[in-house]
Design a protein around this motif. Structure first.
Motif, PDB file in Angstrom:
ATOM      1  N   TYR A 103      -2.947   5.793  -3.415  1.00 14.82           N
ATOM      2  CA  TYR A 103      -3.766   6.654  -3.523  1.00 14.82           C
ATOM      3  C   TYR A 103      -3.010   8.091  -4.009  1.00 14.82           C
ATOM      4  CZ  TYR A 103      -2.285   8.865   0.971  1.00 14.82           C
ATOM      5  OH  TYR A 103      -1.310   9.166   2.095  1.00 14.82           O
ATOM      6  N   SER A 104      -3.415   8.849  -4.966  1.00 20.84           N
ATOM      7  CA  SER A 104      -2.897  10.035  -5.367  1.00 20.84           C
ATOM      8  C   SER A 104      -1.740   9.639  -5.925  1.00 20.84           C
ATOM      9  CB  SER A 104      -2.771  11.191  -4.083  1.00 20.84           C
ATOM     10  OG  SER A 104      -2.284  12.334  -4.749  1.00 20.84           O
ATOM     11  N   ALA A 105      -0.527  10.210  -5.303  1.00 16.66           N
ATOM     12  CA  ALA A 105       0.798   9.834  -5.903  1.00 16.66           C
ATOM     13  C   ALA A 105       1.086   8.380  -5.741  1.00 16.66           C
ATOM     14  CB  ALA A 105       2.124  10.684  -5.136  1.00 16.66           C
ATOM     15  N   GLY A 106       0.560   7.680  -4.893  1.00 15.87           N
ATOM     16  CA  GLY A 106       0.721   6.241  -4.572  1.00 15.87           C
ATOM     17  C   GLY A 106      -0.096   5.653  -5.521  1.00 15.87           C
ATOM     18  N   GLY A 107      -1.238   6.237  -6.078  1.00 19.02           N
ATOM     19  CA  GLY A 107      -2.001   5.519  -7.366  1.00 19.02           C
ATOM     20  C   GLY A 107      -1.238   5.278  -8.323  1.00 19.02           C
ATOM     21  N   TYR A 108      -0.427   6.703  -9.029  1.00 13.86           N
ATOM     22  CA  TYR A 108       0.387   6.377 -10.010  1.00 13.86           C
ATOM     23  C   TYR A 108       1.413   5.358  -9.717  1.00 13.86           C
ATOM     24  CZ  TYR A 108       4.480   7.403 -12.559  1.00 13.86           C
ATOM     25  OH  TYR A 108       5.884   7.094 -13.146  1.00 13.86           O
ATOM     26  N   CYS A 109       1.887   5.261  -8.345  1.00 12.76           N
ATOM     27  CA  CYS A 109       3.197   4.347  -8.208  1.00 12.76           C
ATOM     28  C   CYS A 109       2.605   2.810  -8.269  1.00 12.76           C
ATOM     29  CB  CYS A 109       3.445   4.651  -6.778  1.00 12.76           C
ATOM     30  SG  CYS A 109       4.395   5.960  -6.247  1.00 12.76           S
ATOM     31  N   ALA A 110       1.231   2.781  -7.983  1.00  5.41           N
ATOM     32  CA  ALA A 110       0.795   1.327  -8.315  1.00  5.41           C
ATOM     33  C   ALA A 110       0.552   0.779  -9.549  1.00  5.41           C
ATOM     34  CB  ALA A 110      -0.708   1.110  -7.272  1.00  5.41           C
ATOM     35  N   THR A 111       0.039   1.752 -10.366  1.00  7.41           N
ATOM     36  CA  THR A 111      -0.157   1.371 -11.757  1.00  7.41           C
ATOM     37  C   THR A 111       1.296   1.062 -12.269  1.00  7.41           C
ATOM     38  OG1 THR A 111      -0.748   3.403 -12.232  1.00  7.41           O
ATOM     39  CG2 THR A 111      -2.694   2.265 -11.825  1.00  7.41           C
ATOM     40  N   ASN A 112       2.136   2.037 -12.315  1.00  8.97           N
ATOM     41  CA  ASN A 112       3.320   2.201 -12.828  1.00  8.97           C
ATOM     42  C   ASN A 112       4.342   0.876 -12.482  1.00  8.97           C
ATOM     43  OD1 ASN A 112       5.169   3.806 -14.601  1.00  8.97           O
ATOM     44  ND2 ASN A 112       6.464   3.844 -12.933  1.00  8.97           N
ATOM     45  N   ALA A 151       0.857  -1.088  -0.038  1.00  8.52           N
ATOM     46  CA  ALA A 151       0.026   0.035  -0.049  1.00  8.52           C
ATOM     47  C   ALA A 151       0.944   1.216  -0.048  1.00  8.52           C
ATOM     48  CB  ALA A 151      -0.810  -0.111   1.262  1.00  8.52           C
ATOM     49  N   LEU A 152       0.697   1.987  -1.034  1.00  5.98           N
ATOM     50  CA  LEU A 152       1.759   3.198  -1.122  1.00  5.98           C
ATOM     51  C   LEU A 152       0.935   4.395  -0.905  1.00  5.98           C
ATOM     52  CD1 LEU A 152       3.307   1.955  -4.499  1.00  5.98           C
ATOM     53  CD2 LEU A 152       4.030   1.542  -2.266  1.00  5.98           C
ATOM     54  N   HIS A 153       1.458   5.467  -0.353  1.00  4.05           N
ATOM     55  CA  HIS A 153       0.775   6.660   0.266  1.00  4.05           C
ATOM     56  C   HIS A 153       0.998   7.814  -0.906  1.00  4.05           C
ATOM     57  CE1 HIS A 153       4.682   8.469   1.123  1.00  4.05           C
ATOM     58  NE2 HIS A 153       5.202   7.146   1.920  1.00  4.05           N
ATOM     59  N   GLY A 154       0.428   8.874  -0.761  1.00  4.60           N
ATOM     60  CA  GLY A 154       0.613  10.078  -1.568  1.00  4.60           C
ATOM     61  C   GLY A 154       1.745  10.985  -1.196  1.00  4.60           C
ATOM     62  N   TYR A 155       1.930  12.049  -2.034  1.00 11.05           N
ATOM     63  CA  TYR A 155       2.806  12.986  -1.505  1.00 11.05           C
ATOM     64  C   TYR A 155       2.075  14.679  -1.462  1.00 11.05           C
ATOM     65  CZ  TYR A 155       6.883  16.141  -1.642  1.00 11.05           C
ATOM     66  OH  TYR A 155       7.584  17.163  -1.134  1.00 11.05           O
ATOM     67  N   PRO A 156       2.242  15.145  -0.357  1.00  2.00           N
ATOM     68  CA  PRO A 156       3.204  14.777   0.891  1.00  2.00           C
ATOM     69  C   PRO A 156       2.374  13.793   1.449  1.00  2.00           C
ATOM     70  CG  PRO A 156       1.914  16.950   1.183  1.00  2.00           C
ATOM     71  CD  PRO A 156       1.732  16.780  -0.293  1.00  2.00           C
ATOM     72  N   GLY A 157       3.095  12.939   2.321  1.00  2.00           N
ATOM     73  CA  GLY A 157       2.415  11.890   3.099  1.00  2.00           C
ATOM     74  C   GLY A 157       3.174  10.931   3.694  1.00  2.00           C
ATOM     75  N   SER A 158       2.821   9.868   4.235  1.00  2.00           N
ATOM     76  CA  SER A 158       3.553   8.942   4.821  1.00  2.00           C
ATOM     77  C   SER A 158       2.883   7.650   4.965  1.00  2.00           C
ATOM     78  CB  SER A 158       4.111   9.362   6.187  1.00  2.00           C
ATOM     79  OG  SER A 158       3.143   9.439   7.228  1.00  2.00           O
ATOM     80  N   PRO A 159       3.533   6.518   5.356  1.00  2.13           N
ATOM     81  CA  PRO A 159       2.474   5.403   5.711  1.00  2.13           C
ATOM     82  C   PRO A 159       1.479   5.485   6.647  1.00  2.13           C
ATOM     83  CG  PRO A 159       4.924   4.915   5.618  1.00  2.13           C
ATOM     84  CD  PRO A 159       4.874   6.080   5.418  1.00  2.13           C
TER      85      PRO A 159
END
Length: 340
Positions: free
Chosen positions: A218-227, A129-137
């Motif tokens: 979610y958010s930046a982490g959503g991009y991370c997940a698909t990429n 599970a990947l967080h957004g930016y700014p953000g943290s686990p």
């Protein structure tokens, strides 16, 4: 009071209001140099408290600094015994990943389902599970209440018992990596796709095959997940994006932000892998919705894409919390079950 707590934000707000009242009450006090010094001191106090209140309210939303130690740049997270107690709720433990491939050494949180201890020979599927930016686990654990949602979905039978990892995306909370290996910067992609899986397989009873591994963000982490799923179909079977994007929106340093790290470019120019993507957003979140529509339009077999859009809904924690349960359930349908 933690820096992401409501009490801290309210205390800072009260202090800012009192500072403004003090500034108004003392503005015409004194004469000559004394008046100048008093005005300067109260104005600085007013500005400082206002900035502190603003910062704490923003931090409460994104959870970049969950503790005062984190705000000071120190990591106080320690290792924990990855063996949960019995009960109906999962347990959260912490592991330290010493990244031999990436060079990054960082703590990660791991959710272990309630049956983890009751099934001592089982190996469980895994979701990063990947967080957004700014953000943290901590954003997943606090604002999005991920452990509560996981307990609910697993108990209801909508999701198989699954281990969920919550890794950080960078050693510096103020550096946006978009989960990429930055040129002359942190090798975050290598950390997430090599070091985290290796450490998790060493310390936890989890599946090692790609059918047992997925991603969510979610958010930046959503991009991370698909990429990351598109770039590593040998590692991940499926990925879910909550209001993610099709491109990183940062300079990676080698130009791949326009090619290999641009998901739309990949779907147009490279063979599409046999993985599954879940793209969710609010229709009012124009960038995320547009990018999800673009990726869905470009996708073809063997890539499978499921979309789930909600009316209204901006780019917010409230939208992502409402979407996470269905996203976890969808991931579980694509991932293999626990192996006994």
């Amino acid at each position: 009071m933690a820096p992401d707590s409501l009490a801290a934000a309210l205390t800072a707000t009260v202090a800012a209001v009192l500072a403004a009242v003090l500034l108004s009450a003392t503005w015409d006090r004194g004469t000559g140099p004394h008046r100048a010094v008093l005005r300067t001191a109260t104005a600085v106090c007013c500005l400082t408290t206002a900035l502190a209140a603003t910062g704490l309210w923003i931090n409460r939303q994104v959870d970049t600094f969950p503790t005062w130690s984190a705000l000071a740049g120190r990591n106080t997270t320690t290792d924990a015994d990855p063996d949960p107690t019995t009960g109906h709720s999962g347990r959260l433990v912490t592991l330290t990943v010493t990244g031999t491939a990436s060079g990054l050494t960082l703590p990660i949180h791991a959710y272990l389902p309630a049956v983890y201890r009751d099934q001592p020979t089982a190996r469980f599927p895994v979701i990063e599970a990947l967080h957004g930016y700014p953000g943290s686990p901590s954003s997943w654990l606090n604002r999005l209440a991920a452990t509560r949602h996981l307990d609910q979905e697993i108990a209801a039978g909508r999701m198989a018992p699954t281990v969920v990892l919550f890794p950080p995306q960078t050693p510096n909370a103020l550096l946006d990596t978009e989960c990429a290996d930055l040129a002359n910067g942190p090798r975050t992609e290598t950390f997430l796709t090599v070091d985290v899986p290796n450490a998790a397989q060493t310390h936890l009873r989890i599946r090692a095959d790609r059918a047992g591994w997925g991603l969510i963000g979610y958010s930046a982490g959503g991009y991370c997940a698909t990429n990351l799923a598109l770039r590593h179909p040998d590692r991940y079977a499926a990925a879910a994006s909550l209001s993610g994007y099709a491109d990183p929106g940062i300079t990676i340093g080698d130009g791949t932000e326009h090619t290999l790290n641009d998901d739309a470019w990949r779907l147009r120019h490279l063979p599409q892998p046999a993985i599954a993507l879940y793209l969710s957003s609010g229709r009012a979140d124009h960038k995320a919705h547009h990018d999800a529509e673009t990726l869905a339009h470009l996708a073809h077999a063997p890539l499978a894409v499921t979309t789930n859009y909600t009316d209204g809904g901006g780019h917010s924690m409230a939208v992502w919390e409402a979407a996470e349960g269905p996203a976890f359930d969808w991931l579980s349908t694509w991932l293999g079950r626990p192996l006994r």
